[in-house]
Design a protein around this motif. Structure first.
Motif, mmCIF file in Angstrom:
data_model
loop_
_atom_site.group_PDB
_atom_site.id
_atom_site.type_symbol
_atom_site.label_atom_id
_atom_site.label_comp_id
_atom_site.label_asym_id
_atom_site.label_seq_id
_atom_site.Cartn_x
_atom_site.Cartn_y
_atom_site.Cartn_z
ATOM 1 N N HIS A 307 0.919 -1.384 -0.013
ATOM 2 C CA HIS A 307 -0.060 -0.026 -0.134
ATOM 3 C C HIS A 307 0.885 1.459 -0.077
ATOM 4 C CE1 HIS A 307 -3.527 2.215 1.476
ATOM 5 N NE2 HIS A 307 -2.645 3.067 2.079
ATOM 6 N N HIS A 311 1.963 4.384 -2.928
ATOM 7 C CA HIS A 311 1.810 5.675 -2.746
ATOM 8 C C HIS A 311 3.118 6.351 -3.261
ATOM 9 C CE1 HIS A 311 -2.006 6.285 -0.485
ATOM 10 N NE2 HIS A 311 -1.421 5.761 0.481
ATOM 11 N N GLU A 330 -5.859 7.734 -1.445
ATOM 12 C CA GLU A 330 -5.971 6.475 -0.493
ATOM 13 C C GLU A 330 -7.167 5.694 -0.939
ATOM 14 O OE1 GLU A 330 -4.115 5.783 1.664
ATOM 15 O OE2 GLU A 330 -3.456 7.951 2.463
HETATM 16 ZN ZN ZN Z 1 -2.517 5.151 2.275
#
Ligand code: ZN
Length: 458
Positions: A307, A311, A330
């Motif tokens: 994750h 980003h 997100e």
């Molecule tokens: Zn995140």
């Protein structure tokens, strides 16, 4: 040749903009507003040179900032610092600093109490460095870790900084006074030791950095276990990677090989989906629960590593300019975590894009309702290849060019040749959040640490 001429034209026009102190930063600048003391105006930081002095014996640390900025309208220039100000001067004149709430009470800003005309100016601001600094018998433990889930959670926690919309050429000079052994620095900039016999360093960061980009962690040498290796990017570059943990957290040995293998796996997964790694390196600090992302760096649990590395493409590659655009990355990261699912319908609404203008933090609904919204868009756009081609397009077109949510909707609508405005309006510009709790993901890997929790991982 034609391409070369066009490229040269863009290069020279952007150089000209820089020379004139102009940049696209002004287009996404938040609105100025009135305070009882007068009009306060957002400005465009051109450069910020920070001198950070850690004093182990005196147990205090100070940051002195020299900020060159361009002001587009007359008024009191805005900046921010969570800490109270020790001193401020502008264009060589000693002045004072003020503090104000934004009109709808979303956030707080500081401003220089000197009304300035349009043009280029220089401010010097000093603040104490109190957050995330520990003075130990072996040396200094300090970090500039951030969060996007709290107001005033970025670089302004530690030093005078601008809002997230602004890309700033930043330089850190770091001095360690009174220490008896060398310090180790982990950061996503270029580190140069200034003197052979002194613990003084100069760190320069890429000019695309904003107040949410910078990763910095220092501790006494010998306090960490690290593994260094490199990964070959699709574009042929060898990307240097450092994975590390602290010896206090993992006293009985470490899982560095697991970290290496997982980082390698995610690196190739992401390159396959979204193209060459966007940054010059990768730093992975394995600590805490959940994680936080920086440009080519993360502090993360092992379960959130994929994750957080995502980003580096969306959040710290394709960058949000403010709180109302922060939910996009997100939502996309969570959509990846859940296996890029598709859905033909969506019930409910949220206000993820519609918080008051000066909002700086990200709406938490990004992780659940935002993720479901991406599933819905994937379903709707499936005939045109789904969302991934557009995500790749955004990386090609808008990497390191912070966007506001309206830019994103426009790009997406143009890319697919169909207006998506009504969908975004319906599901992300609502008056309040209404959706079924069963949407809530059971996975908690996106949890972000508070500053008190971060203390434990210095
Ligand atoms: Zn995140």
């Amino acid at each position: 040749m034609k391409f070369l001429i066009v490229a040269l034209f863009f290069l020279t026009s952007s150089l000209l903009q820089v020379a004139l102190g102009q940049s696209n930063d002004s287009e996404r600048m938040p609105k100025s507003f009135m305070t009882p003391e007068g009009r306060v105006v957002f400005v465009d930081f051109i450069s910020a040179d920070y001198e950070v002095t850690y004093d182990l014996l005196g147990k205090k640390s100070v940051v002195q900032a020299r900020i060159k900025f361009h002001q587009y309208e007359a008024g009191f220039p805005i900046y921010d610092s969570v800490e109270e100000i020790l001193g401020v001067s502008v264009n060589g004149e000693e002045v004072t600093s003020g503090k104000a709430r934004t009109p709808e009470g979303e956030t707080t800003v500081r401003f220089i109490k000197k009304s300035l005309p349009r043009g280029l100016h220089e401010a010097k601001i000093s603040v104490p460095l109190n957050q995330l600094v520990q003075y130990t018998s072996k040396g200094i433990r300090s970090a500039f870790w951030t969060t996007d889930l709290e107001d005033r959670g970025f670089l302004e926690r530690y030093m005078p900084a601008n809002f997230e919309f602004d890309q700033v050429k930043m330089k850190l000079m770091v001095h360690f006074k009174g220490i008896s052994q060398p310090q180790k620095i982990y950061t996503n900039g270029v580190v140069k030791k200034l003197h052979k016999d002194q613990e003084s360093y100069e760190i320069t960061y890429p000019s695309y950095f904003t107040s949410s980009s910078l990763f910095f962690h220092t501790l006494p040498e010998g306090s960490t276990n690290e593994l260094n290796f490199s990964l070959r990017s699709l574009d042929g570059r060898m990307i240097p990677v450092t994975v590390y943990t602290t010896t206090t957290q993992f006293p009985g040995g470490t899982n560095l090989e697991v970290l290496k293998n997982k980082s390698t796996e995610y690196f190739h997964e992401l390159e396959k989906d979204y193209g060459a790694w966007p940054h010059d390196g990768l730093i992975v600090y394995n600590a805490g629960m959940g994680g936080m992302e920086y440009c080519g760096a993360t502090m993360t649990s092992l379960s959130a590593l994929g994750h957080e590395m995502f980003h580096s493409y969306f959040a710290r590659g394709v960058m949000p300019a403010n709180g109302n655009s922060g939910w996009i990355d997100e939502a996309l990261a969570s959509w990846r975590d859940e296996g890029y699912q598709s859905n033909s319908s969506l019930m409910g609404s949220s206000r993820m894009s519609a918080h008051p203008h000066h909002t700086r933090s990200t709406d938490m609904n990004a992780y659940n309702f935002g993720e479901r919204f991406m599933q819905y868009l994937e379903g709707k756009l499936r005939a045109q290849g789904g969302l991934k081609p557009f995500m790749r397009f955004m990386l090609e077109k808008r990497i390191f060019s912070p966007f506001i949510i309206e830019n994103f909707i426009k790009e997406m609508s143009e890319f697919y040749g169909v207006s998506l405005e009504a969908d975004f309006k319906k599901f992300t510009y609502g008056e309040k959040t209404i959706f079924n709790n069963k949407f809530l993901s059971s996975k908690k890997i996106h949890q972000k640490l508070t500053i008190q929790e971060m203390e434990k991982f210095l």
